[in-house]
Design a protein around this motif. Structure first.
Motif, PDB file in Angstrom:
ATOM      1  N   GLY A 174       0.794  -1.226   0.000  1.00 21.89           N
ATOM      2  CA  GLY A 174       0.000   0.000   0.000  1.00 21.89           C
ATOM      3  C   GLY A 174       0.822   1.269   0.000  1.00 21.89           C
ATOM      4  N   ALA A 175       2.136   1.169  -0.187  1.00 22.69           N
ATOM      5  CA  ALA A 175       2.995   2.359  -0.238  1.00 22.69           C
ATOM      6  C   ALA A 175       3.044   2.875  -1.672  1.00 22.69           C
ATOM      7  N   THR A 176       2.987   4.191  -1.843  1.00 24.14           N
ATOM      8  CA  THR A 176       3.054   4.785  -3.168  1.00 24.14           C
ATOM      9  C   THR A 176       4.465   4.667  -3.713  1.00 24.14           C
ATOM     10  N   VAL A 177       4.577   4.093  -4.920  1.00 22.54           N
ATOM     11  CA  VAL A 177       5.875   3.965  -5.577  1.00 22.54           C
ATOM     12  C   VAL A 177       5.976   4.865  -6.800  1.00 22.54           C
ATOM     13  N   PHE A 178       4.832   5.375  -7.272  1.00 20.94           N
ATOM     14  CA  PHE A 178       4.822   6.341  -8.374  1.00 20.94           C
ATOM     15  C   PHE A 178       3.546   7.163  -8.277  1.00 20.94           C
ATOM     16  N   GLU A 179       3.672   8.443  -8.605  1.00 20.96           N
ATOM     17  CA  GLU A 179       2.524   9.336  -8.720  1.00 20.96           C
ATOM     18  C   GLU A 179       2.862  10.329  -9.800  1.00 20.96           C
ATOM     19  N   GLY A 180       2.053  10.347 -10.850  1.00 22.18           N
ATOM     20  CA  GLY A 180       2.323  11.299 -11.914  1.00 22.18           C
ATOM     21  C   GLY A 180       1.503  11.035 -13.152  1.00 22.18           C
ATOM     22  N   VAL A 181       1.794  11.818 -14.194  1.00 17.43           N
ATOM     23  CA  VAL A 181       1.115  11.719 -15.469  1.00 17.43           C
ATOM     24  C   VAL A 181       1.952  10.841 -16.387  1.00 17.43           C
ATOM     25  N   LEU A 182       1.301   9.935 -17.091  1.00 23.16           N
ATOM     26  CA  LEU A 182       1.950   9.125 -18.116  1.00 23.16           C
ATOM     27  C   LEU A 182       1.172   9.371 -19.406  1.00 23.16           C
ATOM     28  N   PRO A 183       1.630  10.286 -20.262  1.00 20.51           N
ATOM     29  CA  PRO A 183       0.877  10.615 -21.474  1.00 20.51           C
ATOM     30  C   PRO A 183       0.537   9.369 -22.290  1.00 20.51           C
ATOM     31  N   ALA A 184      -0.728   9.230 -22.627  1.00 24.18           N
ATOM     32  CA  ALA A 184      -1.271   8.072 -23.356  1.00 24.18           C
ATOM     33  C   ALA A 184      -0.974   6.759 -22.636  1.00 24.18           C
ATOM     34  N   GLY A 185      -0.639   6.824 -21.354  1.00 25.88           N
ATOM     35  CA  GLY A 185      -0.366   5.621 -20.570  1.00 25.88           C
ATOM     36  C   GLY A 185       0.997   5.016 -20.837  1.00 25.88           C
ATOM     37  N   LYS A 186       1.825   5.687 -21.645  1.00 26.82           N
ATOM     38  CA  LYS A 186       3.145   5.147 -21.978  1.00 26.82           C
ATOM     39  C   LYS A 186       4.005   5.038 -20.722  1.00 26.82           C
ATOM     40  N   GLY A 187       4.595   3.867 -20.516  1.00 29.58           N
ATOM     41  CA  GLY A 187       5.422   3.608 -19.343  1.00 29.58           C
ATOM     42  C   GLY A 187       4.673   2.897 -18.233  1.00 29.58           C
TER      43      GLY A 187
END
Length: 197
Positions: A174-187
């Protein structure tokens, strides 16, 4: 008049920067914001990422504070985030009128299907009416995983999300490992693959 203009003033103020439609760049974060229980909603599947065939909490996994909330799905079913415990989870924060969110839909659905049973994928819809949220799910063919109807912005506030088209990725604890925008879901696929093994 757009439906999002009908949101209560308190929610609109709390999510003031949301109207940028995910214009910000992705960023890593140490963890989700704590908060009280929330009420939101999901599509037609169980909260098992993309398949609905089981839950992480059935294995006796400890539940982190991040997953200590309830919600309602876009189709009116109850959702308990504790069922996500014990597996990595992707929370996709989107709005029905957002073109960047629509562009992320296909990749998010693909990742959910590829990691079914190993990773929980949950959409968290906000900034509009439940009817618009249902239409978005149907129009983007993303009904293979749950979507929460967060009209009051409670789940968004809990995870300190201030703009749509954002992902919050949690590890199995339950720990956050990523938070952000991934344009078109890439990555997204690469980030999830690293968690699911």
């Amino acid at each position: 008049m757009r439906a999002r203009a009908l949101l209560p003033a308190a929610v609109a103020a709390a999510l003031l920067t949301v109207t940028a439609c995910g214009a910000g760049s992705g960023s890593e974060s140490a963890g989700p914001g704590a908060g009280s229980g929330a009420t939101a909603s999901s599509a037609t599947q169980e909260p098992t990422g993309s398949g609905g065939s089981g839950s992480g909490s059935g294995s006796g996994a400890a539940v982190s504070e991040a997953l200590n909330f309830t919600a309602t799905t876009v189709d009116g079913k109850p959702f308990d985030a504790k069922t996500l415990a014990g597996k990595p989870a992707v929370l996709w924060f989107w709005a029905p009128w957002c073109p960047k969110c629509k562009a992320q839909a296909a990749e998010t659905a693909k990742v959910a299907a590829a990691h079914q049973g190993k990773v929980n994928v949950v959409g968290v819809a906000g900034l509009d009416t439940n009817t618009a949220m249902k239409d978005f799910v149907a129009g983007t063919s993303t009904g293979g995983f749950p979507h929460l109807s967060d009209e009051k912005g409670e789940v968004w506030k809990r995870f300190k999300v201030t703009e749509q088209s954002r992902y919050v990725i949690l590890d199995k604890n339950g720990a956050t490992v990523f938070e952000g925008v991934l344009p078109a879901g890439k990555g997204l696929a690469e980030k999830v693959a690293g968690l699911s093994g």
